[in-house]
Design an enzyme around this catalytic site. Sequence first.
Site, PDB file in Angstrom:
ATOM      1  N   ARG A 186      34.224  29.677  36.983  1.00 46.18           N
ATOM      2  CA  ARG A 186      32.862  30.129  36.895  1.00 46.18           C
ATOM      3  C   ARG A 186      32.527  30.305  38.485  1.00 46.18           C
ATOM      4  O   ARG A 186      31.146  30.870  38.804  1.00 46.18           O
ATOM      5  CB  ARG A 186      31.817  28.943  36.645  1.00 46.18           C
TER       6      ARG A 186
ATOM      7  N   ARG B  86      19.883  29.211  19.116  1.00 47.94           N
ATOM      8  CA  ARG B  86      21.079  28.581  19.039  1.00 47.94           C
ATOM      9  C   ARG B  86      21.075  27.089  18.502  1.00 47.94           C
ATOM     10  O   ARG B  86      20.176  26.406  18.987  1.00 47.94           O
ATOM     11  CB  ARG B  86      21.991  28.623  20.428  1.00 47.94           C
TER      12      ARG B  86
ATOM     13  N   ARG C 219      19.765  29.195  34.404  1.00 48.80           N
ATOM     14  CA  ARG C 219      21.405  29.161  34.180  1.00 48.80           C
ATOM     15  C   ARG C 219      21.835  30.724  34.375  1.00 48.80           C
ATOM     16  O   ARG C 219      22.545  31.190  34.827  1.00 48.80           O
ATOM     17  CB  ARG C 219      22.014  28.832  32.871  1.00 48.80           C
TER      18      ARG C 219
ATOM     19  N   ARG D  67      20.538  22.416  22.187  1.00 50.57           N
ATOM     20  CA  ARG D  67      21.121  21.962  23.460  1.00 50.57           C
ATOM     21  C   ARG D  67      20.021  21.723  24.400  1.00 50.57           C
ATOM     22  O   ARG D  67      19.280  22.411  24.569  1.00 50.57           O
ATOM     23  CB  ARG D  67      22.213  22.678  24.034  1.00 50.57           C
TER      24      ARG D  67
ATOM     25  N   LYS E 188      30.833  33.719  24.397  1.00 54.24           N
ATOM     26  CA  LYS E 188      31.828  33.128  24.757  1.00 54.24           C
ATOM     27  C   LYS E 188      32.715  32.132  24.025  1.00 54.24           C
ATOM     28  O   LYS E 188      33.771  32.299  23.293  1.00 54.24           O
ATOM     29  CB  LYS E 188      32.000  32.443  26.287  1.00 54.24           C
TER      30      LYS E 188
HETATM   31  P1  AP5 Z   1      27.947  31.213  22.166  1.00 56.06           P
HETATM   32  O1  AP5 Z   1      29.062  31.698  21.576  1.00 56.06           O
HETATM   33  O2  AP5 Z   1      27.423  29.679  22.078  1.00 56.06           O
HETATM   34  O3  AP5 Z   1      27.696  31.685  23.738  1.00 56.06           O
HETATM   35  P2  AP5 Z   1      28.525  30.913  24.855  1.00 56.06           P
HETATM   36  O4  AP5 Z   1      28.760  32.227  25.973  1.00 56.06           O
HETATM   37  O5  AP5 Z   1      29.352  30.100  24.848  1.00 56.06           O
HETATM   38  O6  AP5 Z   1      26.999  30.583  25.672  1.00 56.06           O
HETATM   39  P3  AP5 Z   1      27.150  28.900  26.693  1.00 56.06           P
HETATM   40  O7  AP5 Z   1      25.567  28.599  26.719  1.00 56.06           O
HETATM   41  O8  AP5 Z   1      27.880  27.934  25.721  1.00 56.06           O
HETATM   42  O9  AP5 Z   1      27.413  29.368  27.796  1.00 56.06           O
HETATM   43  P4  AP5 Z   1      27.330  28.702  29.253  1.00 56.06           P
HETATM   44  O10 AP5 Z   1      28.349  29.494  30.138  1.00 56.06           O
HETATM   45  O11 AP5 Z   1      25.908  28.561  29.941  1.00 56.06           O
HETATM   46  O12 AP5 Z   1      27.667  27.093  28.803  1.00 56.06           O
HETATM   47  P5  AP5 Z   1      28.640  26.035  28.841  1.00 56.06           P
HETATM   48  O13 AP5 Z   1      28.743  25.232  27.799  1.00 56.06           O
HETATM   49  O14 AP5 Z   1      29.912  26.880  29.373  1.00 56.06           O
HETATM   50  O15 AP5 Z   1      26.698  32.046  21.714  1.00 56.06           O
HETATM   51  C1  AP5 Z   1      25.472  31.802  22.099  1.00 56.06           C
HETATM   52  C2  AP5 Z   1      24.443  31.995  20.636  1.00 56.06           C
HETATM   53  O16 AP5 Z   1      24.656  33.287  20.105  1.00 56.06           O
HETATM   54  C3  AP5 Z   1      24.939  31.273  19.415  1.00 56.06           C
HETATM   55  O17 AP5 Z   1      23.872  30.854  18.705  1.00 56.06           O
HETATM   56  C4  AP5 Z   1      25.772  32.296  18.786  1.00 56.06           C
HETATM   57  O18 AP5 Z   1      25.773  31.986  17.256  1.00 56.06           O
HETATM   58  C5  AP5 Z   1      25.003  33.546  18.994  1.00 56.06           C
HETATM   59  N1  AP5 Z   1      25.926  34.693  19.102  1.00 56.06           N
HETATM   60  C6  AP5 Z   1      26.830  34.744  19.427  1.00 56.06           C
HETATM   61  N2  AP5 Z   1      27.573  35.957  19.492  1.00 56.06           N
HETATM   62  C7  AP5 Z   1      26.695  36.918  18.902  1.00 56.06           C
HETATM   63  C8  AP5 Z   1      26.412  38.146  18.479  1.00 56.06           C
HETATM   64  N3  AP5 Z   1      27.434  38.944  18.726  1.00 56.06           N
HETATM   65  N4  AP5 Z   1      25.315  38.679  17.885  1.00 56.06           N
HETATM   66  C9  AP5 Z   1      24.410  37.496  17.599  1.00 56.06           C
HETATM   67  N5  AP5 Z   1      24.300  36.247  17.937  1.00 56.06           N
HETATM   68  C10 AP5 Z   1      25.725  35.864  18.412  1.00 56.06           C
HETATM   69  O19 AP5 Z   1      28.224  25.404  30.309  1.00 56.06           O
HETATM   70  C11 AP5 Z   1      27.205  24.530  30.235  1.00 56.06           C
HETATM   71  C12 AP5 Z   1      26.909  23.874  31.448  1.00 56.06           C
HETATM   72  O20 AP5 Z   1      28.061  23.184  31.847  1.00 56.06           O
HETATM   73  C13 AP5 Z   1      26.600  24.994  32.736  1.00 56.06           C
HETATM   74  O21 AP5 Z   1      25.717  25.545  32.805  1.00 56.06           O
HETATM   75  C14 AP5 Z   1      27.033  24.043  33.938  1.00 56.06           C
HETATM   76  O22 AP5 Z   1      26.194  23.422  34.430  1.00 56.06           O
HETATM   77  C15 AP5 Z   1      28.206  23.206  33.505  1.00 56.06           C
HETATM   78  N6  AP5 Z   1      29.604  23.688  33.464  1.00 56.06           N
HETATM   79  C16 AP5 Z   1      30.485  24.206  32.716  1.00 56.06           C
HETATM   80  N7  AP5 Z   1      31.666  24.699  33.007  1.00 56.06           N
HETATM   81  C17 AP5 Z   1      31.579  24.729  34.542  1.00 56.06           C
HETATM   82  C18 AP5 Z   1      32.526  25.337  35.579  1.00 56.06           C
HETATM   83  N8  AP5 Z   1      33.292  25.808  35.318  1.00 56.06           N
HETATM   84  N9  AP5 Z   1      31.893  24.922  36.635  1.00 56.06           N
HETATM   85  C19 AP5 Z   1      30.655  24.535  36.996  1.00 56.06           C
HETATM   86  N10 AP5 Z   1      29.621  24.073  36.081  1.00 56.06           N
HETATM   87  C20 AP5 Z   1      30.284  24.078  34.719  1.00 56.06           C
HETATM   88 MG    MG Z   2      29.684  28.109  25.092  1.00 51.50          MG
END
Ligand code: AP5
Ligand code: MG
Length: 214
Positions: A88, A127, A171, A160, A13
């Site tokens: 979410r 990552r 997660r 992270r 994402k």
């Molecule tokens: P990346 O682009 O970093 O993936 P992502 O989908 O952004 O993953 P996140 O871990 O950031 O998502 P998340 O939803 O768990 O975390 P968030 O920060 O939102 O890609 C991942 C890896 O793969 C990278 O190394 C990239 O280079 C690689 N990659 C990407 N595309 C690729 C491809 N096509 N091929 C190969 N490799 C590839 O949230 C963190 C925490 O915050 C949550 O767990 C929760 O506790 C809290 N939180 C955040 N928002 C909310 C909400 N709205 N409500 C409640 N809690 C929340």
């Molecule tokens: Mg992310």
Amino acid sequence: MKVIMLGAPGAGKGTQAKRIATKYNIPHISTGDIFRDNIKNNTDLGKKAKVFIDKGLLVPDDLVLKLIIERFKLADCNSGYVLDGFPRTIPQATALDEALEKNNDRVECTINIEVADEVIINRMAGRRACLSCGRTYHVDTLRPKVEGVCDYCDTDLVLRDDDKPETVKKRLQVYHEQTQPLIDYYNNKGILYTVDGTGGIEEIYEEIIRLLKD
Ligand code: AP5
Ligand code: MG
């Protein structure tokens, strides 16, 4: 343009949202990045959120909604945004709809990036994240120009805290229980587009751009 990025943790994402935001000159709003920024700066919000994030749980809806409503007030949101990691839960999605409806507005498009759990567990271990600008890299598939350093802001890259395999599994479980229902929610509104997230980063990006142009 108002776009939502949907998908499991590690689906890509953030990777795609950054590119979309640059192309359309709209802000990339990642609730995860905002929380990490608050944790780094040891704010009250950061302290509260860290307890949930470190366990792989979602931060409670009321805290998330307070934060996002403040973010939407900033002037850069006038021309739209890419939402990454929000909404979410169903209550977050209905709150977003209600807030937009008040201004006769709505989200135009939800991009659901589909990736199997096994692929995600492998991706997360490799990552590396920049906690300053929010960009992510991968030790195999997306390496920075200088090892361990962000290409854009020279900050040291880190694994992270919530990317430990046990936390990733939690997660994913939370994603399937609380976030996956949003796929039906947006499908029923006729604005859901699903892309296969296992291809190359550029290939996926081009597919998303094609969808956004339609
Ligand atoms: P990346 O682009 O970093 O993936 P992502 O989908 O952004 O993953 P996140 O871990 O950031 O998502 P998340 O939803 O768990 O975390 P968030 O920060 O939102 O890609 C991942 C890896 O793969 C990278 O190394 C990239 O280079 C690689 N990659 C990407 N595309 C690729 C491809 N096509 N091929 C190969 N490799 C590839 O949230 C963190 C925490 O915050 C949550 O767990 C929760 O506790 C809290 N939180 C955040 N928002 C909310 C909400 N709205 N409500 C409640 N809690 C929340
Ligand atoms: Mg992310």
